[in-house]
Design a protein around this motif. Structure first.
Motif, PDB file in Angstrom:
ATOM      1  N   GLY A 190       7.436   7.211  -1.013  1.00  0.00           N
ATOM      2  CA  GLY A 190       6.632   7.979  -1.368  1.00  0.00           C
ATOM      3  C   GLY A 190       5.734   7.514  -0.895  1.00  0.00           C
ATOM      4  O   GLY A 190       4.595   6.768  -1.563  1.00  0.00           O
ATOM      5  N   LYS A 191       4.423   8.373  -0.242  1.00  0.00           N
ATOM      6  CA  LYS A 191       3.333   8.572   0.766  1.00  0.00           C
ATOM      7  C   LYS A 191       2.707   9.282   0.235  1.00  0.00           C
ATOM      8  O   LYS A 191       3.001  10.884   0.110  1.00  0.00           O
ATOM      9  N   GLY A 192       1.093   9.495  -0.143  1.00  0.00           N
ATOM     10  CA  GLY A 192      -0.203  10.817  -0.564  1.00  0.00           C
ATOM     11  C   GLY A 192      -1.441  10.418   0.059  1.00  0.00           C
ATOM     12  O   GLY A 192      -1.569   9.628   0.279  1.00  0.00           O
ATOM     13  N   LYS A 203      -5.805   7.313   1.157  1.00  0.00           N
ATOM     14  CA  LYS A 203      -4.154   6.751   1.358  1.00  0.00           C
ATOM     15  C   LYS A 203      -3.068   6.082   0.703  1.00  0.00           C
ATOM     16  O   LYS A 203      -3.261   4.698   0.167  1.00  0.00           O
ATOM     17  N   GLY A 204      -1.794   6.322   0.110  1.00  0.00           N
ATOM     18  CA  GLY A 204      -1.218   5.607  -0.341  1.00  0.00           C
ATOM     19  C   GLY A 204      -0.020   6.006  -0.884  1.00  0.00           C
ATOM     20  O   GLY A 204       0.989   6.765  -0.565  1.00  0.00           O
ATOM     21  N   GLY A 205       0.689   4.597  -0.330  1.00  0.00           N
ATOM     22  CA  GLY A 205       1.989   4.515  -0.869  1.00  0.00           C
ATOM     23  C   GLY A 205       2.787   3.529  -0.968  1.00  0.00           C
ATOM     24  O   GLY A 205       2.482   2.864  -2.528  1.00  0.00           O
ATOM     25  N   TYR A 206       4.564   3.298  -1.960  1.00  0.00           N
ATOM     26  CA  TYR A 206       4.894   3.177  -2.592  1.00  0.00           C
ATOM     27  C   TYR A 206       6.938   3.261  -2.241  1.00  0.00           C
ATOM     28  O   TYR A 206       6.592   4.295  -1.191  1.00  0.00           O
ATOM     29  N   THR A 207       7.052   1.912  -1.386  1.00  0.00           N
ATOM     30  CA  THR A 207       8.243   1.855  -1.055  1.00  0.00           C
ATOM     31  C   THR A 207       9.595   0.757  -2.146  1.00  0.00           C
ATOM     32  O   THR A 207       8.649   0.056  -2.664  1.00  0.00           O
ATOM     33  N   TYR A 208      10.380   1.924  -2.387  1.00  0.00           N
ATOM     34  CA  TYR A 208      11.290   0.992  -3.429  1.00  0.00           C
ATOM     35  C   TYR A 208      12.731  -0.050  -2.743  1.00  0.00           C
ATOM     36  O   TYR A 208      13.314   1.318  -2.007  1.00  0.00           O
ATOM     37  N   LYS A 209      13.708  -0.662  -2.540  1.00  0.00           N
ATOM     38  CA  LYS A 209      14.993  -1.336  -1.476  1.00  0.00           C
ATOM     39  C   LYS A 209      15.345  -1.386  -2.581  1.00  0.00           C
ATOM     40  O   LYS A 209      15.006  -2.772  -3.673  1.00  0.00           O
ATOM     41  N   GLN A 210      16.698  -1.516  -3.246  1.00  0.00           N
ATOM     42  CA  GLN A 210      17.499  -2.193  -4.136  1.00  0.00           C
ATOM     43  C   GLN A 210      18.773  -2.480  -3.372  1.00  0.00           C
ATOM     44  O   GLN A 210      19.324  -1.850  -2.774  1.00  0.00           O
ATOM     45  N   LEU A 211      18.784  -3.688  -3.123  1.00  0.00           N
ATOM     46  CA  LEU A 211      20.555  -4.623  -2.147  1.00  0.00           C
ATOM     47  C   LEU A 211      21.094  -5.075  -2.733  1.00  0.00           C
ATOM     48  O   LEU A 211      20.543  -5.560  -3.764  1.00  0.00           O
ATOM     49  N   THR A 212      22.535  -4.560  -3.320  1.00  0.00           N
ATOM     50  CA  THR A 212      23.559  -4.715  -4.050  1.00  0.00           C
ATOM     51  C   THR A 212      24.792  -5.023  -3.229  1.00  0.00           C
ATOM     52  O   THR A 212      25.401  -4.630  -2.658  1.00  0.00           O
ATOM     53  N   SER A 213      25.315  -6.216  -3.765  1.00  0.00           N
ATOM     54  CA  SER A 213      26.206  -6.891  -2.448  1.00  0.00           C
ATOM     55  C   SER A 213      27.339  -7.106  -3.590  1.00  0.00           C
ATOM     56  O   SER A 213      27.382  -7.997  -4.717  1.00  0.00           O
ATOM     57  N   SER A 232      25.896  -9.962  -6.492  1.00  0.00           N
ATOM     58  CA  SER A 232      24.275 -10.306  -6.388  1.00  0.00           C
ATOM     59  C   SER A 232      23.799  -8.583  -6.503  1.00  0.00           C
ATOM     60  O   SER A 232      23.808  -7.809  -5.545  1.00  0.00           O
ATOM     61  N   GLU A 233      22.044  -8.620  -6.924  1.00  0.00           N
ATOM     62  CA  GLU A 233      21.045  -7.986  -6.373  1.00  0.00           C
ATOM     63  C   GLU A 233      19.693  -8.173  -6.525  1.00  0.00           C
ATOM     64  O   GLU A 233      19.281  -9.388  -6.366  1.00  0.00           O
ATOM     65  N   THR A 234      18.710  -7.291  -5.344  1.00  0.00           N
ATOM     66  CA  THR A 234      17.804  -8.099  -4.397  1.00  0.00           C
ATOM     67  C   THR A 234      17.068  -6.658  -4.934  1.00  0.00           C
ATOM     68  O   THR A 234      17.133  -5.542  -3.610  1.00  0.00           O
ATOM     69  N   PRO A 235      16.318  -6.602  -5.698  1.00  0.00           N
ATOM     70  CA  PRO A 235      15.284  -5.984  -5.832  1.00  0.00           C
ATOM     71  C   PRO A 235      13.744  -5.411  -4.898  1.00  0.00           C
ATOM     72  O   PRO A 235      13.570  -6.987  -5.396  1.00  0.00           O
ATOM     73  N   GLU A 236      13.562  -5.039  -4.286  1.00  0.00           N
ATOM     74  CA  GLU A 236      11.880  -4.865  -3.428  1.00  0.00           C
ATOM     75  C   GLU A 236      11.317  -3.881  -3.606  1.00  0.00           C
ATOM     76  O   GLU A 236      11.919  -3.108  -3.656  1.00  0.00           O
ATOM     77  N   LYS A 237      10.362  -4.268  -3.864  1.00  0.00           N
ATOM     78  CA  LYS A 237       8.959  -2.829  -3.777  1.00  0.00           C
ATOM     79  C   LYS A 237       7.492  -3.605  -2.712  1.00  0.00           C
ATOM     80  O   LYS A 237       7.538  -4.558  -2.962  1.00  0.00           O
ATOM     81  N   LEU A 238       7.480  -2.266  -2.916  1.00  0.00           N
ATOM     82  CA  LEU A 238       6.011  -3.007  -1.598  1.00  0.00           C
ATOM     83  C   LEU A 238       4.411  -1.272  -2.014  1.00  0.00           C
ATOM     84  O   LEU A 238       5.167  -0.668  -1.728  1.00  0.00           O
ATOM     85  N   THR A 239       3.090  -2.142  -2.251  1.00  0.00           N
ATOM     86  CA  THR A 239       2.722  -0.880  -2.736  1.00  0.00           C
ATOM     87  C   THR A 239       1.185  -0.628  -2.030  1.00  0.00           C
ATOM     88  O   THR A 239       0.846  -2.721  -1.919  1.00  0.00           O
ATOM     89  N   SER A 240       0.595   0.068  -1.099  1.00  0.00           N
ATOM     90  CA  SER A 240      -0.267   0.327  -0.847  1.00  0.00           C
ATOM     91  C   SER A 240      -1.395   0.772  -0.553  1.00  0.00           C
ATOM     92  O   SER A 240      -1.020   2.259  -1.330  1.00  0.00           O
ATOM     93  N   VAL A 241      -2.324   1.194  -0.854  1.00  0.00           N
ATOM     94  CA  VAL A 241      -3.883   1.838  -1.151  1.00  0.00           C
ATOM     95  C   VAL A 241      -4.538   1.835   0.193  1.00  0.00           C
ATOM     96  O   VAL A 241      -5.154   0.294   0.234  1.00  0.00           O
ATOM     97  N   ASN A 242      -4.935   2.470   0.939  1.00  0.00           N
ATOM     98  CA  ASN A 242      -6.009   2.423   2.089  1.00  0.00           C
ATOM     99  C   ASN A 242      -7.359   3.976   2.032  1.00  0.00           C
ATOM    100  O   ASN A 242      -7.079   4.751   1.887  1.00  0.00           O
ATOM    101  N   TYR A 243      -8.251   3.170   2.016  1.00  0.00           N
ATOM    102  CA  TYR A 243      -9.955   3.871   2.338  1.00  0.00           C
ATOM    103  C   TYR A 243     -10.119   3.760   3.887  1.00  0.00           C
ATOM    104  O   TYR A 243     -10.416   2.500   4.195  1.00  0.00           O
TER     105      TYR A 243
END
Length: 248
Positions: A190-192, A203-213, A232-243
């Motif tokens: 998601g990004k705004g 600008k602000g962005g959020y990315t989420y990933k869920q990897l299950t095996s 296994s489960e591998t959750p990842e997330k990244l948040t960015s804010v830019n001015y």
């Protein structure tokens, strides 16, 4: 070198950010396991960014797959005369920018089909007495994007989703017992964008990933029986804010 995603879609290259990076002069995929190198440096001496935030993983220092391919707007690769605003590298910089929406509503839907049977057998697999280890199943990857205005000329939004379920045939070492590893990969972005004035943008962005095996194993392990397989489960997330702004 900067490559927009609409160009990458028309070229016979990987749709991931590595496809655009390897088109740039001074880059190669000759590191261990095909890892990317910049300007002749070691493969762990490059810097990968997503919307300005470090995307490197901590084992080989390569980029993590923490993005939706259809959400990529542009990949900019720098291998020389790099701005002093960047650090933590001695090879090069690859910055991936995702889409931000605009004054018109727009979106996309994509399905990519894969099948383990469409890949060739290795010499080891050809010699197995237990038969073909490949799973004959068509596996789709679904991607969808949508963006548009919340307030025209002022506030925009953008969202993206990706889902993939893969089934890969494997064989235990020495005992030659076939098994299938099932992996689910879900990614959401998601990004705004807020244009405060014509000279000031946030600008602000959020990315989420869920990897299950399921029924998998560590890459460095030697598996000789099915009791050694794990889930296994591998959750990842990244948040960015830019001015970005011009003060005077």
């Amino acid at each position: 070198a900067s490559y927009r995603q609409d160009l990458i879609n028309r070229l016979p290259v990987n749709r991931a950010l590595t496809g655009a990076v390897l088109l740039a002069p001074g880059t190669t995929g000759t590191g261990p396991g095909g890892n990317i190198t910049f300007s002749g440096a070691m493969s762990y001496e490059g810097l990968f960014l997503l919307n300005g935030v470090v995307l490197n993983e901590t084992l080989r220092n390569q980029s993590r797959a923490l993005y939706v391919e259809d959400a990529i707007e542009e990949v900019k690769t720098s291998t020389g005369t790099i701005s002093a605003e960047y650090g933590r590298f001695s090879g090069g910089v690859a910055n991936t920018i995702t889409k931000s929406g605009g004054n018109r509503f727009s979106g996309s839907v994509r399905a990519t089909l894969e099948n383990d049977k469409w890949t060739g057998l290795t010499p080891y697999e050809k010699g197995l007495t237990t038969g073909d280890p490949r799973a004959s199943t068509i596996l789709p990857t679904y991607e969808a994007t949508f963006g548009g205005p919340i307030m025209k000329n002022r506030i925009w939004f953008f969202g993206a989703y990706r889902y993939n379920e893969s089934k890969n045939g494997n064989t235990t070492r020495y005992t030659n017992i076939p098994f299938t590893t099932v992996t689910n990969d879900q990614r959401v972005e998601g990004k705004g964008t807020w244009s405060i004035t014509k000279n000031h943008t946030v600008k602000g962005g959020y990315t989420y990933k869920q990897l299950t095996s399921n029924d998998t194993f560590y890459a460095s392990a030697v598996i000789m029986d099915l009791a050694s397989l794990i889930d296994s489960e591998t959750p990842e997330k990244l948040t960015s804010v830019n001015y970005t702004g011009i003060l005077k």
